[in-house]
Scaffold this motif. Structure first.
Motif, PDB file in Angstrom:
ATOM      1  N   TYR A   1      29.458  41.477  41.745  1.00  0.00           N
ATOM      2  CA  TYR A   1      30.719  40.828  41.375  1.00  0.00           C
ATOM      3  C   TYR A   1      30.495  39.501  40.655  1.00  0.00           C
ATOM      4  O   TYR A   1      31.080  38.467  40.999  1.00  0.00           O
TER       5      TYR A   1
ATOM      6  N   TYR B   1      34.601  48.769  29.844  1.00  0.00           N
ATOM      7  CA  TYR B   1      35.558  48.336  30.870  1.00  0.00           C
ATOM      8  C   TYR B   1      35.190  48.845  32.256  1.00  0.00           C
ATOM      9  O   TYR B   1      35.552  48.226  33.254  1.00  0.00           O
ATOM     10  N   LEU B   2      34.465  49.973  32.336  1.00  0.00           N
ATOM     11  CA  LEU B   2      34.141  50.535  33.644  1.00  0.00           C
ATOM     12  C   LEU B   2      33.136  49.649  34.380  1.00  0.00           C
ATOM     13  O   LEU B   2      33.360  49.276  35.540  1.00  0.00           O
TER      14      LEU B   2
ATOM     15  N   ASP C   1      34.600  46.237  35.309  1.00  0.00           N
ATOM     16  CA  ASP C   1      35.643  46.383  36.319  1.00  0.00           C
ATOM     17  C   ASP C   1      35.047  46.632  37.700  1.00  0.00           C
ATOM     18  O   ASP C   1      35.504  46.046  38.693  1.00  0.00           O
TER      19      ASP C   1
ATOM     20  N   GLY D   1      36.568  42.040  39.020  1.00  0.00           N
ATOM     21  CA  GLY D   1      37.678  41.185  38.620  1.00  0.00           C
ATOM     22  C   GLY D   1      37.292  39.744  38.371  1.00  0.00           C
ATOM     23  O   GLY D   1      38.124  38.945  37.939  1.00  0.00           O
TER      24      GLY D   1
ATOM     25  N   ILE E   1      35.863  39.278  33.669  1.00  0.00           N
ATOM     26  CA  ILE E   1      36.768  40.069  32.838  1.00  0.00           C
ATOM     27  C   ILE E   1      36.278  40.052  31.402  1.00  0.00           C
ATOM     28  O   ILE E   1      35.992  38.994  30.835  1.00  0.00           O
TER      29      ILE E   1
ATOM     30  N   THR F   1      38.199  45.418  29.742  1.00  0.00           N
ATOM     31  CA  THR F   1      38.970  45.377  30.984  1.00  0.00           C
ATOM     32  C   THR F   1      40.376  44.852  30.738  1.00  0.00           C
ATOM     33  O   THR F   1      41.346  45.349  31.328  1.00  0.00           O
TER      34      THR F   1
ATOM     35  N   GLN G   1      42.452  47.595  29.186  1.00  0.00           N
ATOM     36  CA  GLN G   1      42.812  48.587  30.204  1.00  0.00           C
ATOM     37  C   GLN G   1      43.933  48.076  31.104  1.00  0.00           C
ATOM     38  O   GLN G   1      44.873  48.821  31.419  1.00  0.00           O
ATOM     39  N   ASN G   2      43.853  46.807  31.491  1.00  0.00           N
ATOM     40  CA  ASN G   2      44.886  46.252  32.364  1.00  0.00           C
ATOM     41  C   ASN G   2      46.251  46.212  31.683  1.00  0.00           C
ATOM     42  O   ASN G   2      47.286  46.371  32.350  1.00  0.00           O
TER      43      ASN G   2
ATOM     44  N   THR H   1      48.044  48.175  34.629  1.00  0.00           N
ATOM     45  CA  THR H   1      48.653  47.259  35.587  1.00  0.00           C
ATOM     46  C   THR H   1      49.837  46.499  34.988  1.00  0.00           C
ATOM     47  O   THR H   1      50.942  46.512  35.530  1.00  0.00           O
TER      48      THR H   1
END
Length: 277
Positions: free
Chosen positions: A144, A218-219, A222, A227, A230, A234, A237-238, A242
């Motif tokens: 992360y 993006y995979l 992500d 998160g 970014i 990503t 995609q958001n 989202t």
């Protein structure tokens, strides 16, 4: 012959028009419309979606995407060149080495990404082994963050760097290196002044094949970024999932595509100019 050629090319042209040009036109149309109250698109036409791209927040994400993709490409080049050079000189084992390079493609990219997550998490194999040896009291933050994203990108796209380099190095005449050695060139000098210049097309092709997918990935950001890292892929995609801001997501996609095509054009012009020199 010309009519016959057009007859056989017609199915491919129809497929490209249906699967590439029409969706691209739809995305371009979405990019100049407004966001609906519950998502989707609605009139009126506006250029606000393209203006929003130059917001400092999105420019920061774009800059992060470029430096992460650039660093990942550089690491792939540093790791891939010695590997491609070794394979090109492997002799009878060359086929086996190439199969080992291609072996990761036999498994889903998503599964391989989750495998890295299990290795890098706080209770994963790496931290568990380090804690068991007593070298650490607390687990290392291996997941992360940007480090995890770059690691995942390098792992996923390294073969795309190795294969073009191998194709170039395989055609390299060993007599050129022997001649350089006869003229007093040391191995590193021969590498810098003979091998690398002759491998420039493979380096350029491999860098393009790695940099562009890394830029739009993006995979991996992500999942392995969690998160906290970014990237532009990503963000796009958001917007479509989202945030449900399809117009802004479409504008980001077209802007990224135009930027990538511009970089490819500059790279091709520079390459052709160097070839002429």
């Amino acid at each position: 012959m010309k009519r016959l050629r057009l007859f056989f090319l017609a199915p491919s042209a129809v497929i490209l028009f249906a699967l590439f040009l029409i969706p691209l036109l739809i995305v371009a149309m979405y990019s100049v419309l407004s966001r609906g109250a519950y998502g989707g698109v609605t009139p009126p036409f506006t250029a606000e979606n393209y203006v929003r791209i130059f917001d400092p927040l999105y420019l920061k994400i774009l800059w992060r995407s470029f430096w992460v993709a650039g660093l990942s490409t550089l690491i792939c080049l540093i790791l891939g060149f010695p590997l491609a050079l070794f394979i090109s000189r492997a002799g009878a084992r060359r086929g086996l080495c190439l199969q080992l390079v291609m072996l990761p493609f036999w498994t889903s990219f998503l599964i391989r990404t989750y495998a890295w997550m299990f290795l890098l998490r706080d209770t994963g194999l790496i931290n568990t082994a380090l804690l068991a040896t007593g070298l650490l009291r607390d687990p290392l933050p291996l997941l992360y963050n940007d480090f995890a994203v770059i690691l995942g990108l390098v792992y996923g796209f390294l073969p795309f760097m190795v294969l073009p380099l191998y194709t170039n190095l395989e055609k390299l005449d060993p007599a050129l290196l022997e001649a350089a050695a006869d003229l007093g060139a040391r191995p590193l000098t021969a590498l810098a002044r003979v091998t690398l210049p002759l491998c420039r097309p493979g380096i350029l092709a491999g860098s393009i094949l790695v940099f562009i997918p890394c830029l739009g990935a993006y995979l991996t950001p992500d999942l392995m970024g969690g998160g906290k890292s970014i990237m532009i892929g990503t963000l796009v995609q958001n917007q479509f999932t989202t945030a449900r801001d399809w117009p802004f997501g479409a504008a980001l996609s077209l802007f990224l595509m135009a930027l990538t095509l511009g970089l490819l054009y500059l790279a091709s012009k520079r390459s052709s100019g160097e070839d002429l020199l």
